[in-house]
Design a protein around this motif. Structure first.
Motif, short mmCIF file in Angstrom:
data_model
loop_
_atom_site.label_atom_id
_atom_site.label_comp_id
_atom_site.label_asym_id
_atom_site.label_seq_id
_atom_site.Cartn_x
_atom_site.Cartn_y
_atom_site.Cartn_z
N ILE A 1 -9.21 -43.94 -4.88
CA ILE A 1 -7.90 -44.71 -4.42
C ILE A 1 -6.70 -44.30 -5.23
O ILE A 1 -5.61 -43.91 -4.42
CB ILE A 1 -8.18 -46.21 -4.71
CG1 ILE A 1 -9.41 -46.58 -3.59
CG2 ILE A 1 -6.97 -46.95 -4.45
CD1 ILE A 1 -9.67 -48.19 -3.55
N LYS B 1 -16.41 -47.74 4.93
CA LYS B 1 -15.25 -48.71 4.60
C LYS B 1 -13.92 -48.06 4.72
O LYS B 1 -14.05 -46.98 4.15
CB LYS B 1 -15.53 -49.27 3.21
CG LYS B 1 -16.61 -50.27 3.09
CD LYS B 1 -16.80 -50.90 1.80
CE LYS B 1 -17.56 -52.14 1.69
NZ LYS B 1 -17.84 -52.63 0.34
N HIS C 1 -10.34 -48.15 3.64
CA HIS C 1 -9.21 -48.82 2.44
C HIS C 1 -7.71 -48.23 3.08
O HIS C 1 -7.57 -46.96 2.98
CB HIS C 1 -9.46 -48.36 0.96
CG HIS C 1 -10.86 -48.42 0.64
ND1 HIS C 1 -11.20 -49.72 -0.24
CD2 HIS C 1 -11.95 -47.89 0.61
CE1 HIS C 1 -12.30 -49.72 -0.58
NE2 HIS C 1 -13.14 -48.55 0.00
#
Length: 448
Positions: A86, A110, A112
């Motif tokens: 991230i 997933k 983000h």
């Protein structure tokens, strides 16, 4: 390109596409997964998207889906922790990051969502992250056209390829595209597989094509059952990523006399530059005389190989740690010399050892040590010295049942006979095995 291969063109439904130790996915599985991602992640269309990219069917399906969605995809190493991935994505101002959901089904990711996304995007590009001199990765952007240009369709239909490279690096993407373009099967050993387990996996899956570094092959030949390896139905071995020396070519030719041997020179920025299949180390010097068949040109300037490639990247991403143009001649950082009509690699500029102001390239020292009987492998690197600045050090993997002290004396004698004083190793250490980088190359990191 990948999106078209998986989602549009006719596929052999039951044919295996990706085989790992844990699971096997067919071409139909790939298409189903890619379609599901397209349907559920349409919001990623024409955006800067990071993909935690591993060697799984799920990752290849996600990459195909993002290509179909015209996303600009950044391939991130799956070894990064979520926090690291991230953080890197934010530095590159990506809009979203896809990471496989280890809790839910294997086909799920997933997503983000990230703030501060760079506004322009949507070119359906693929960006490969490589180590940079500043510690921040270089972000090398290719179009799908440029990254697929070296692929040769129709090599062998439905062949079985072994993936030895990290899937998120240029070489890994190339192997995947070459395999998939001919509707082949990609065999992926686990990162923790030892040499013997890898050889058994190759035999069980009947691998036909292997693209790997010389270091990868040395380890495989040292620590696996040679007789088992010889039963693998290899049609072609491709070497790349490092300087290729004659001993490894000769050994592979001896063990696999009916297998085609090729070594290539390629970089992430320039793509595939040239290939050699005459069984000799080095590149024919005649390659300097005129453009190659694909238009790529080579020249030597102040001992450094420079290339003008028809397969080069589009650019470094504007937010990359590196900024340069490949519109003209690109300085590769590889130092070379011409001898007996061949171009030989002397070493990387960044790996040079400075011994009291005199240059030493590890590759040159390794070549002298590697030919000593009883030496299975060697790496040479610089070690800090308060007197000389740096000293030449080496780690040696001895062959089985070797007297290490006797071998040390032989190595020292051979170095004295063939190397200048400043090139000779002052520190010799025996180890059980050499560490390889994530790209499968011998690590020559300097030590203090």
């Amino acid at each position: 390109m990948l999106g078209k291969l998986i989602l549009e063109e006719t596929i052999p439904v039951a044919q295996r596409a990706v085989v790992t130790r844990e699971q096997t996915a067919t071409w139909a599985d790939l298409r189903e997964q890619a379609q599901r991602i397209c349907e559920t992640q349409g919001k990623l269309s024409k955006r800067r998207v990071g993909l935690s990219f591993g060697s799984s069917a799920q990752s290849y399906a996600a990459l195909a889906a993002l290509d179909r969605l015209s996303s600009d995809v950044f391939l991130l190493d799956t070894n990064l922790r979520i926090e690291e991935a991230i953080e890197l994505s934010c530095k590159l101002r990506l809009g979203a990051l896809l990471i496989a959901d280890s809790v839910s089904r294997a086909t799920e990711f997933k997503v983000h969502e990230l703030s501060n996304e760079e506004s322009w995007s949507g070119g359906s590009t693929i960006t490969i992250l490589t180590s940079g001199s500043t510690g921040q990765p270089k972000a090398v952007r290719h179009s799908w056209e440029s990254i697929a240009r070296p692929i040769r369709k129709g090599v062998v239909s439905a062949a079985t390829w072994l993936l030895t490279y990290r899937p998120n690096l240029y070489a890994g993407v190339q192997v995947m595209l070459q395999c998939f373009s001919d509707r082949g099967t990609l065999v992926v050993p686990s990162p923790d597989m030892n040499a013997q387990s890898t050889a058994e996996f190759m035999h069980d899956t009947q691998v036909q094509f292997v693209s790997a570094t010389p270091s990868y092959w040395r380890r495989l030949l040292m620590f696996s059952d040679i007789e088992l390896l010889k039963k693998v139905p290899l049609l072609q071995i491709t070497l790349g990523g490092e300087a290729i020396d004659q001993p490894i070519l000769d050994k592979l030719r001896h063990l696999f006399p009916n297998t085609r041997l090729v070594h290539i020179y390629a970089t992430t920025e320039l793509g595939r530059c040239c290939s050699v299949s005459d069984g000799k180390a080095g590149i024919p010097a005649r390659y300097l005389e005129r453009p190659l068949s694909d238009g790529t040109e080579l020249r030597i300037q102040e001992g450094e190989l420079r290339v003008r490639s028809s397969n080069s990247m589009r650019m470094y991403d504007p937010l990359s740690s590196q900024q340069a143009s490949t519109a003209d001649w690109f300085a590769t950082g590889d130092m070379v010399e011409i001898k007996d009509g061949r171009i030989y690699f002397v070493g990387r500029k960044t790996e040079m050892i400075n011994v009291a102001g005199r240059k030493v390239f590890p590759i040159e020292v390794e070549r002298v040590i590697r030919v000593v009987s009883g030496v299975s492998d060697v790496r040479v690197f610089g070690k800090a010295s308060s007197i000389a600045g740096e000293l030449v050090a080496c780690e040696i993997v001895a062959g089985p049942d070797q007297d290490r002290e006797a071998l040390r004396e032989t190595v020292v004698r051979n170095c004295r006979a063939h190397l200048d004083s400043h090139q000779q190793p002052r520190i010799i250490k025996f180890v059980d095995r050499l560490d390889l980088s994530s790209a499968g190359k011998t690590l020559r990191t300097k030590t203090s």
